[in-house]
Scaffold this active site. Sequence first.
Site: not given
Ligand code: PRP
Length: 192
Positions: A48, A110, A114, A142, A170
């Site tokens: 999302k 994206e 992170d 990040k 979120d």
């Molecule tokens: C978050 C964000 C990215 C991902 C990045 O998604 O939207 O897709 O984490 O993090 P990473 O580089 O540490 O893998 P999340 O899993 O929180 O789902 P969401 O987008 O539905 O909030």
Amino acid sequence: MKITDSYEGTIERTLFTEDEISAAISRLATQIAEDYSGQPLTLLGVLKGALYVIADLARALSAVPGGPSEIIVDYLCVSSYGNSTRSSGEVRLLKDASVQITGRNVVIVEDIVDNGLTLSYLRSLLEERRPASLRSCVLFDKPYHRRIDVPVEYVGLQTPDAFVVGYGLDYQELFRNLPYLAQLRPSAFTEG
Ligand code: PRP
């Protein structure tokens, strides 16, 4: 009272304003438009979190003269953080893209990178489908806790080393609708 007013007691500080985010998206759109000038392009938003980035980037791209010859907008949905501030380390594909990408120029869009696991997972998944080209565009970088050195061809803004919310991001499904990027107060977190 606006809905976002009820968030105010939980927000430590604004990291990037609406205007700064908008300017970053314009810069990204200009770079992408130059690179895919006259070529068809498929944007794949990662929901999302990327719901606003994909919408704003797609429209900003349309406004750049001499950009892609056509733009297809699609999305997939993945999750690895659930309700936590920490990644589970396991990326779950909740919804796949609905367009064919074989032989297409694809840019993954994206909200944030992170630890890099999500983007790395998606790049592997999509490479198997033999796109003509595959690149990544990330609004917020990040870079402090990468677990995988995943390529990101288009980067908008670098965040501080903090858990950030807003503009699609979120905490426990809240704050996505903040129009700016913010850092939460420590007291906002319910986990230990
Ligand atoms: C978050 C964000 C990215 C991902 C990045 O998604 O939207 O897709 O984490 O993090 P990473 O580089 O540490 O893998 P999340 O899993 O929180 O789902 P969401 O987008 O539905 O909030």
